[in-house]
Design an enzyme around this catalytic site. Structure first.
Site, PDB file in Angstrom:
ATOM      1  N   LYS A  81      68.752  35.660   3.822  1.00  0.00           N
ATOM      2  CA  LYS A  81      67.496  36.273   4.241  1.00  0.00           C
ATOM      3  C   LYS A  81      67.707  37.244   5.415  1.00  0.00           C
ATOM      4  O   LYS A  81      68.537  36.986   6.294  1.00  0.00           O
ATOM      5  CB  LYS A  81      66.560  35.134   4.636  1.00  0.00           C
ATOM      6  CG  LYS A  81      65.095  35.428   4.730  1.00  0.00           C
ATOM      7  CD  LYS A  81      64.369  34.098   4.910  1.00  0.00           C
ATOM      8  CE  LYS A  81      62.913  34.282   5.268  1.00  0.00           C
ATOM      9  NZ  LYS A  81      62.251  32.973   5.492  1.00  0.00           N
ATOM     10  N   SER A 156      57.805  32.787   3.881  1.00  0.00           N
ATOM     11  CA  SER A 156      58.438  34.064   4.129  1.00  0.00           C
ATOM     12  C   SER A 156      59.713  34.294   3.321  1.00  0.00           C
ATOM     13  O   SER A 156      60.250  35.411   3.323  1.00  0.00           O
ATOM     14  CB  SER A 156      58.749  34.174   5.626  1.00  0.00           C
ATOM     15  OG  SER A 156      59.651  33.174   6.051  1.00  0.00           O
ATOM     16  N   SER A 180      57.884  28.001   4.414  1.00  0.00           N
ATOM     17  CA  SER A 180      58.546  29.241   3.987  1.00  0.00           C
ATOM     18  C   SER A 180      59.712  29.058   3.034  1.00  0.00           C
ATOM     19  O   SER A 180      60.231  30.045   2.505  1.00  0.00           O
ATOM     20  CB  SER A 180      59.019  30.032   5.211  1.00  0.00           C
ATOM     21  OG  SER A 180      57.922  30.599   5.887  1.00  0.00           O
TER      22      SER A 180
END
Length: 469
Positions: A81, A156, A180
Site C-alpha cells: 500500500k 483504505s 481498512s
C-alpha cells in the site's frame, strides 16, 4: 510457461518455485502481465515496479539454484500500500503534497515480506490520508471494484483489495485502524485479517514525528488474500521481529487448543441500530455452517459493544482533531475533507482528564471482552451492517453519513481493543460479495483462521475475476 499463472494461490506458487516446477521469474512476469492487462480498467496499482520485481525474481531463482534456505513466500508476487514506506518509492498516502516523500528504508512489514522471499510488483491506491472506506484521491484517481464499478472497492486498502480480486498479485498488504483491511476484503470477496495489536511490527521511517497514542494502539498491518491458507502465509511472513516497533510481542501464531466443542457467540445486529436482511442472513448462514462442523453456536452479543464503539469514536476522534485534521485541511482533497469534517462534528470534545479516562476505560472494556472469550472462543458478527456501499456514498449530507458510519460499527471494537478480526466471504448476493467477521481474544488469530476455513469451504469464491467494469 503454465497458463494463467497469475491466478495461482500464493501457497501453490511458493511450492512450485521451491520445487523448480516453475521459476520465480515466470510467476512474477505473469503477475506483471496481468497487471498490464487489467489495471488500466480498475486503477488499483498506482506504481508498477516491473524492472525491480523481475530483478528480484531472478535473484530468487538464483537462491533456489544455489540451494539456499527459502522463505515461505519465496518468489511470490505481492503488492504494498502507498501509505507504507518502501525503499526507493514515494509514500504518497494518496495526497498530492506527499508525492515526493521518498522512503530511504523499508517499513518493518515490507522488510518482513522481503525476508520471506516475496517479490513486490506494485504499490496500491488508498484514499487521501487513508481516511475513508472509499478509494479515490486527487493524486492517483479512483479505484474501481472489479465486481461492479458502481460499488466501493473499500478503503483504505481499496487498491489492495481490487488488485487482488482481479488477479494482480497473490497476497496484498493492508493496514487497519477502523476496518481498512476487513471492509475492502468484504466488498471485494476476499479474506482479510486485522491482526492483534503487537503481532505485526509497524513503523514508517519517513514519518516526521511519532504517531499519536491512539494510532499506535489501534492501527495494525496485515494481509489480504483470496484464500485462507494464503492469509496464514502472509500473516506469518509479516509477523517477524523488528526492533523499530517497541509494541511488538513475540506471541506464537498458534495458541493452546480450546476446549471442545468450541463455543461461538453470534450476533446479527450488534448494538441494535439496524442491519440489512442480506447481512443478517449471511451471519445466520455462517453460524449454521460452523454448527455443522461441530462448533457450539449461540446467539449472544459481546459485552459493552456500544461502549467500545463510542470509545473508538471519542479517543480516536479527539486525536484526529488535534493531529490529522489540520493536515487534512491543508493538503487533503475535497472528498476526505468532507468525511473528516463530518467525523469531527460527530466526535465529542474530550479535555485532557476525559481523554485520559477514555484511555483507562479501554482496559476495562478489554477485560470484559477477554473474560467473555473465556466462555466463547469466537464472536461471529457482520463486517458491516449494510451491503457494499455505492461508490462515493460518503459524500452525502450528515444524515446519510450518520447512517453509513453506524453501519460500520462492527469494525470499531476490535480496533479500539486491539483484538484480531477476520473478514471472510459467504457468497454472492445479486452478484455482489457478502461476508461475515470473526473476532477472537488477543493473539488468537489461529481460532479466527480455523473457523474462516470452514466458512470458505462452504462458500468458495470464484476469485480472481476479470473486472466487470
Amino acid at each position: 510457461m503454465p497458463e494463467q499463472l497469475w491466478s495461482w494461490d500464493a501457497a501453490d506458487l511458493a511450492r512450485a518455485i521451491r520445487t523448480r516446477a516453475i521459476s520465480a521469474r515466470e510467476a512474477v512476469a505473469a503477475a506483471l502481465d496481468r497487471l498490464d492487462a487489467v489495471n488500466p480498467r480498475i486503477n488499483a496499482v498506482v506504481q508498477t515496479l516491473g524492472d525491480r520485481a523481475l530483478a528480484a525474481a531472478e535473484g530468487a531463482d538464483e537462491q533456489v539454484r544455489r540451494g539456499e534456505p527459502l522463505g515461505a513466500l519465496h518468489g511470490v508476487p505481492v503488492t504494498v500500500k502507498v501509505n507504507t514506506d518502501q525503499e526507493g518509492c514515494a509514500t504518497t498516502n494518496g495526497v498530492v503534497a506527499f508525492r515526493d516523500v521518498m522512503a530511504t528504508a523499508d517499513a518493518p512489514v515490507v522488510a518482513n515480506l522481503k525476508k520471506a522471499g516475496a517479490v513486490i510488483i506494485g504499490r496500491t491506491n488508498t484514499p487521501a490520508f487513508s481516511w475513508r472506506w472509499f478509494t479515490d484521491n486527487d493524486l492517483h484517481g479512483a479505484t474501481l471494484n472489479p465486481w461492479d464499478k458502481g460499488i466501493t472497492p473499500g478503503g483504505s486498502s481499496g487498491g489492495a483489495s481490487a488488485a487482488l480480486a482481479a488477479g494482480i498479485g497473490a497476497i496484498a498488504h493492508g493496514n487497519d485502524i477502523g476496518g481498512s483491511i476487513r471492509y475492502p476484503a468484504y466488498v471485494c470477496g476476499l479474506v482479510g485479517i486485522r491482526p492483534s495489536f503487537g503481532r505485526v511490527p509497524s513503523f514508517n521511517p519517513t514519518a516526521p514525528v511519532e504517531r499519536p497514542m491512539t494510532a499506535q494502539i489501534m492501527s495494525v498491518q496485515g494481509p489480504l488474500a483470496r484464500r485462507v491458507r494464503d492469509l496464514r502465509l502472509g500473516l506469518a511472513a509479516m509477523s517477524g521481529f523488528d526492533p523499530r516497533d517497541p509494541w511488538w510481542v513475540p506471541a506464537p501464531l498458534h495458541g493452546p487448543p480450546p476446549e471442545r466443542p468450541i463455543r461461538v457467540a453470534f450476533c446479527c445486529d450488534p448494538g441494535g441500530a439496524g442491519v440489512e436482511p442480506a447481512v443478517a442472513a449471511a451471519v445466520r448462514q455462517a453460524a449454521s455452517w460452523l454448527a455443522d462442523a461441530g462448533y457450539a453456536v449461540e446467539e449472544k452479543e459481546p459485552p459493552e459493544f456500544m461502549a467500545a464503539v463510542d470509545l473508538w469514536t471519542a479517543i480516536l476522534g479527539t486525536e484526529t482533531r488535534l493531529n490529522m485534521l489540520p493536515a487534512i485541511e491543508r493538503h487533503g482533497d475535497k472528498a476526505v475533507q468532507h468525511m473528516a469534517r463530518f467525523f469531527d462534528r460527530q466526535t465529542p470534545t474530550l479535555d485532557l482528564p476525559a481523554f485520559g479516562k477514555g484511555l483507562a476505560c479501554r482496559s476495562t472494556l478489554l477485560r470484559a471482552w477477554m473474560q467473555f472469550f473465556e466462555a466463547y472462543s469466537l464472536v461471529l458478527m457482520p463486517v458491516s451492517c449494510a451491503k457494499p456501499f455505492p461508490a462515493g456514498a460518503d459524500q452525502g449530507d450528515d444524515a446519510a453519513l450518520d447512517r453509513l458510519v453506524s453501519a460500520q460499527r462492527p469494525q470499531f471494537p476490535p480496533a479500539a481493543l486491539g483484538l484480531p478480526g477476520i473478514s471472510v466471504p459467504t457468497g454472492l448476493v445479486d452478484g455482489i460479495p457478502m461476508g461475515v467477521q470473526l473476532i477472537a481474544g488477543r493473539f488468537r488469530e489461529d481460532l479466527c483462521l480455523d473457523a474462516a476455513e470452514i466458512i470458505e469451504a462452504r462458500a468458495p469464491m470464484p476469485t480472481p475475476i476479470d473486472p466487470r467494469v
